[in-house]
Scaffold this motif. Structure first.
Motif, PDB file in Angstrom:
ATOM      1  N   MET A   1       0.862  -1.164   0.000  1.00 57.03           N
ATOM      2  CA  MET A   1       0.000   0.000   0.000  1.00 57.03           C
ATOM      3  C   MET A   1       0.907   1.226   0.000  1.00 57.03           C
ATOM      4  O   MET A   1       1.787   1.355   0.821  1.00 57.03           O
ATOM      5  CB  MET A   1      -0.909  -0.036   1.231  1.00 57.03           C
ATOM      6  N   LYS A   2       0.656   2.123  -0.924  1.00 57.73           N
ATOM      7  CA  LYS A   2       1.414   3.381  -1.006  1.00 57.73           C
ATOM      8  C   LYS A   2       0.945   4.308   0.098  1.00 57.73           C
ATOM      9  O   LYS A   2      -0.227   4.398   0.396  1.00 57.73           O
ATOM     10  CB  LYS A   2       1.190   4.028  -2.374  1.00 57.73           C
ATOM     11  N   SER A   3       1.897   4.993   0.698  1.00 59.67           N
ATOM     12  CA  SER A   3       1.588   5.935   1.769  1.00 59.67           C
ATOM     13  C   SER A   3       1.848   7.358   1.281  1.00 59.67           C
ATOM     14  O   SER A   3       2.865   7.629   0.641  1.00 59.67           O
ATOM     15  CB  SER A   3       2.469   5.621   2.982  1.00 59.67           C
ATOM     16  N   TRP A   4       0.899   8.240   1.559  1.00 62.51           N
ATOM     17  CA  TRP A   4       0.996   9.642   1.165  1.00 62.51           C
ATOM     18  C   TRP A   4       0.904  10.524   2.404  1.00 62.51           C
ATOM     19  O   TRP A   4       0.063  10.274   3.259  1.00 62.51           O
ATOM     20  CB  TRP A   4      -0.175  10.027   0.260  1.00 62.51           C
TER      21      TRP A   4
ATOM     22  N   HIS B   1      -1.994  15.992  -4.943  1.00 63.06           N
ATOM     23  CA  HIS B   1      -2.056  14.980  -6.014  1.00 63.06           C
ATOM     24  C   HIS B   1      -3.305  14.106  -5.887  1.00 63.06           C
ATOM     25  O   HIS B   1      -3.260  12.901  -6.138  1.00 63.06           O
ATOM     26  CB  HIS B   1      -0.806  14.103  -5.961  1.00 63.06           C
ATOM     27  N   MET B   2      -4.425  14.709  -5.507  1.00 63.85           N
ATOM     28  CA  MET B   2      -5.644  13.934  -5.260  1.00 63.85           C
ATOM     29  C   MET B   2      -6.041  13.070  -6.457  1.00 63.85           C
ATOM     30  O   MET B   2      -6.427  11.909  -6.289  1.00 63.85           O
ATOM     31  CB  MET B   2      -6.800  14.859  -4.875  1.00 63.85           C
ATOM     32  N   SER B   3      -5.926  13.597  -7.656  1.00 63.99           N
ATOM     33  CA  SER B   3      -6.285  12.801  -8.847  1.00 63.99           C
ATOM     34  C   SER B   3      -5.432  11.545  -8.936  1.00 63.99           C
ATOM     35  O   SER B   3      -5.941  10.465  -9.243  1.00 63.99           O
ATOM     36  CB  SER B   3      -6.103  13.624 -10.125  1.00 63.99           C
ATOM     37  N   GLU B   4      -4.152  11.687  -8.664  1.00 63.65           N
ATOM     38  CA  GLU B   4      -3.260  10.533  -8.716  1.00 63.65           C
ATOM     39  C   GLU B   4      -3.572   9.541  -7.595  1.00 63.65           C
ATOM     40  O   GLU B   4      -3.546   8.322  -7.809  1.00 63.65           O
ATOM     41  CB  GLU B   4      -1.794  10.978  -8.613  1.00 63.65           C
ATOM     42  N   VAL B   5      -3.875  10.040  -6.408  1.00 61.80           N
ATOM     43  CA  VAL B   5      -4.233   9.167  -5.278  1.00 61.80           C
ATOM     44  C   VAL B   5      -5.454   8.328  -5.646  1.00 61.80           C
ATOM     45  O   VAL B   5      -5.472   7.109  -5.460  1.00 61.80           O
ATOM     46  CB  VAL B   5      -4.508   9.987  -3.992  1.00 61.80           C
ATOM     47  N   VAL B   6      -6.471   8.971  -6.201  1.00 58.49           N
ATOM     48  CA  VAL B   6      -7.702   8.258  -6.582  1.00 58.49           C
ATOM     49  C   VAL B   6      -7.417   7.265  -7.703  1.00 58.49           C
ATOM     50  O   VAL B   6      -7.891   6.121  -7.667  1.00 58.49           O
ATOM     51  CB  VAL B   6      -8.798   9.272  -6.989  1.00 58.49           C
ATOM     52  N   GLN B   7      -6.631   7.678  -8.693  1.00 62.16           N
ATOM     53  CA  GLN B   7      -6.280   6.790  -9.819  1.00 62.16           C
ATOM     54  C   GLN B   7      -5.550   5.553  -9.308  1.00 62.16           C
ATOM     55  O   GLN B   7      -5.847   4.436  -9.714  1.00 62.16           O
ATOM     56  CB  GLN B   7      -5.410   7.549 -10.828  1.00 62.16           C
ATOM     57  N   ARG B   8      -4.599   5.770  -8.415  1.00 63.34           N
ATOM     58  CA  ARG B   8      -3.844   4.633  -7.870  1.00 63.34           C
ATOM     59  C   ARG B   8      -4.720   3.733  -7.009  1.00 63.34           C
ATOM     60  O   ARG B   8      -4.538   2.520  -6.983  1.00 63.34           O
ATOM     61  CB  ARG B   8      -2.646   5.116  -7.082  1.00 63.34           C
ATOM     62  N   ALA B   9      -5.651   4.324  -6.281  1.00 62.69           N
ATOM     63  CA  ALA B   9      -6.577   3.506  -5.486  1.00 62.69           C
ATOM     64  C   ALA B   9      -7.375   2.596  -6.402  1.00 62.69           C
ATOM     65  O   ALA B   9      -7.614   1.428  -6.081  1.00 62.69           O
ATOM     66  CB  ALA B   9      -7.504   4.395  -4.668  1.00 62.69           C
TER      67      ALA B   9
ATOM     68  N   ASP C   1      -6.454   1.631  -9.549  1.00 63.35           N
ATOM     69  CA  ASP C   1      -5.600   0.726 -10.322  1.00 63.35           C
ATOM     70  C   ASP C   1      -4.728  -0.192  -9.469  1.00 63.35           C
ATOM     71  O   ASP C   1      -4.503  -1.351  -9.829  1.00 63.35           O
ATOM     72  CB  ASP C   1      -4.692   1.522 -11.254  1.00 63.35           C
ATOM     73  N   ASP C   2      -4.201   0.324  -8.344  1.00 65.44           N
ATOM     74  CA  ASP C   2      -3.202  -0.417  -7.570  1.00 65.44           C
ATOM     75  C   ASP C   2      -3.677  -0.887  -6.213  1.00 65.44           C
ATOM     76  O   ASP C   2      -3.005  -1.656  -5.552  1.00 65.44           O
ATOM     77  CB  ASP C   2      -1.947   0.451  -7.362  1.00 65.44           C
ATOM     78  N   GLY C   3      -4.811  -0.368  -5.737  1.00 69.31           N
ATOM     79  CA  GLY C   3      -5.303  -0.771  -4.428  1.00 69.31           C
ATOM     80  C   GLY C   3      -5.287   0.379  -3.434  1.00 69.31           C
ATOM     81  O   GLY C   3      -5.015   1.521  -3.794  1.00 69.31           O
TER      82      GLY C   3
ATOM     83  N   SER D   1     -10.947   2.259  -3.891  1.00 71.70           N
ATOM     84  CA  SER D   1     -11.793   2.416  -5.072  1.00 71.70           C
ATOM     85  C   SER D   1     -13.251   2.170  -4.706  1.00 71.70           C
ATOM     86  O   SER D   1     -13.561   1.521  -3.701  1.00 71.70           O
ATOM     87  CB  SER D   1     -11.372   1.428  -6.158  1.00 71.70           C
ATOM     88  N   ARG D   2     -14.138   2.671  -5.529  1.00 70.28           N
ATOM     89  CA  ARG D   2     -15.570   2.442  -5.312  1.00 70.28           C
ATOM     90  C   ARG D   2     -15.883   0.950  -5.380  1.00 70.28           C
ATOM     91  O   ARG D   2     -16.693   0.425  -4.606  1.00 70.28           O
ATOM     92  CB  ARG D   2     -16.378   3.211  -6.370  1.00 70.28           C
ATOM     93  N   GLU D   3     -15.236   0.253  -6.301  1.00 74.04           N
ATOM     94  CA  GLU D   3     -15.450  -1.187  -6.457  1.00 74.04           C
ATOM     95  C   GLU D   3     -15.092  -1.933  -5.168  1.00 74.04           C
ATOM     96  O   GLU D   3     -15.846  -2.782  -4.699  1.00 74.04           O
ATOM     97  CB  GLU D   3     -14.619  -1.717  -7.620  1.00 74.04           C
ATOM     98  N   MET D   4     -13.955  -1.565  -4.567  1.00 77.35           N
ATOM     99  CA  MET D   4     -13.549  -2.218  -3.333  1.00 77.35           C
ATOM    100  C   MET D   4     -14.507  -1.859  -2.198  1.00 77.35           C
ATOM    101  O   MET D   4     -14.861  -2.711  -1.391  1.00 77.35           O
ATOM    102  CB  MET D   4     -12.117  -1.840  -2.949  1.00 77.35           C
ATOM    103  N   TYR D   5     -14.942  -0.615  -2.145  1.00 78.91           N
ATOM    104  CA  TYR D   5     -15.896  -0.194  -1.111  1.00 78.91           C
ATOM    105  C   TYR D   5     -17.183  -1.007  -1.215  1.00 78.91           C
ATOM    106  O   TYR D   5     -17.703  -1.501  -0.215  1.00 78.91           O
ATOM    107  CB  TYR D   5     -16.196   1.295  -1.247  1.00 78.91           C
ATOM    108  N   ASP D   6     -17.713  -1.131  -2.438  1.00 74.19           N
ATOM    109  CA  ASP D   6     -18.946  -1.901  -2.626  1.00 74.19           C
ATOM    110  C   ASP D   6     -18.757  -3.353  -2.204  1.00 74.19           C
ATOM    111  O   ASP D   6     -19.642  -3.959  -1.609  1.00 74.19           O
ATOM    112  CB  ASP D   6     -19.411  -1.830  -4.083  1.00 74.19           C
ATOM    113  N   GLN D   7     -17.589  -3.905  -2.505  1.00 73.95           N
ATOM    114  CA  GLN D   7     -17.293  -5.279  -2.128  1.00 73.95           C
ATOM    115  C   GLN D   7     -17.261  -5.426  -0.610  1.00 73.95           C
ATOM    116  O   GLN D   7     -17.851  -6.346  -0.049  1.00 73.95           O
ATOM    117  CB  GLN D   7     -15.914  -5.666  -2.674  1.00 73.95           C
ATOM    118  N   LEU D   8     -16.574  -4.513   0.052  1.00 73.83           N
ATOM    119  CA  LEU D   8     -16.430  -4.590   1.507  1.00 73.83           C
ATOM    120  C   LEU D   8     -17.734  -4.311   2.240  1.00 73.83           C
ATOM    121  O   LEU D   8     -18.009  -4.898   3.283  1.00 73.83           O
ATOM    122  CB  LEU D   8     -15.356  -3.605   1.986  1.00 73.83           C
TER     123      LEU D   8
END
Length: 83
Positions: free
Chosen positions: A1-4, A12-20, A22-24, A40-47
């Protein structure tokens, strides 16, 4: 997990969201302590199970179809209730 760091995440909010997406999950820290995680929204819906009915949840359970589980009925007497 990348830490910011918080300031980096804001810049870099756009990049943070993009990485969430694409990368988790992306961790956000403030003063060296973890304070938030962007997912990501997909992960949120899953959880959160928002896209799943109760029947789907039960069917997807690792215990579905297991015959080893026995539920015992409570046979203690009921209490009297004054009406």
């Amino acid at each position: 997990m990348k830490s910011w760091k918080m300031q980096q995440a804001k810049e870099h909010m756009s990049e943070v969201v993009q990485r969430a997406r694409d990368d988790g999950p992306q961790e956000i820290t403030m003063r060296g302590r973890s304070v938030a995680v962007v997912i990501s929204r997909e992960m949120y819906d899953q959880l959160s199970g928002k896209n799943e009915s109760l029947a789907d949840f039960i069917r997807n359970s690792p215990l579905f179809g297991t015959e080893e589980i026995e539920f015992e009925r409570d046979r203690s007497p009921t209490r009297d209730v004054a009406l």
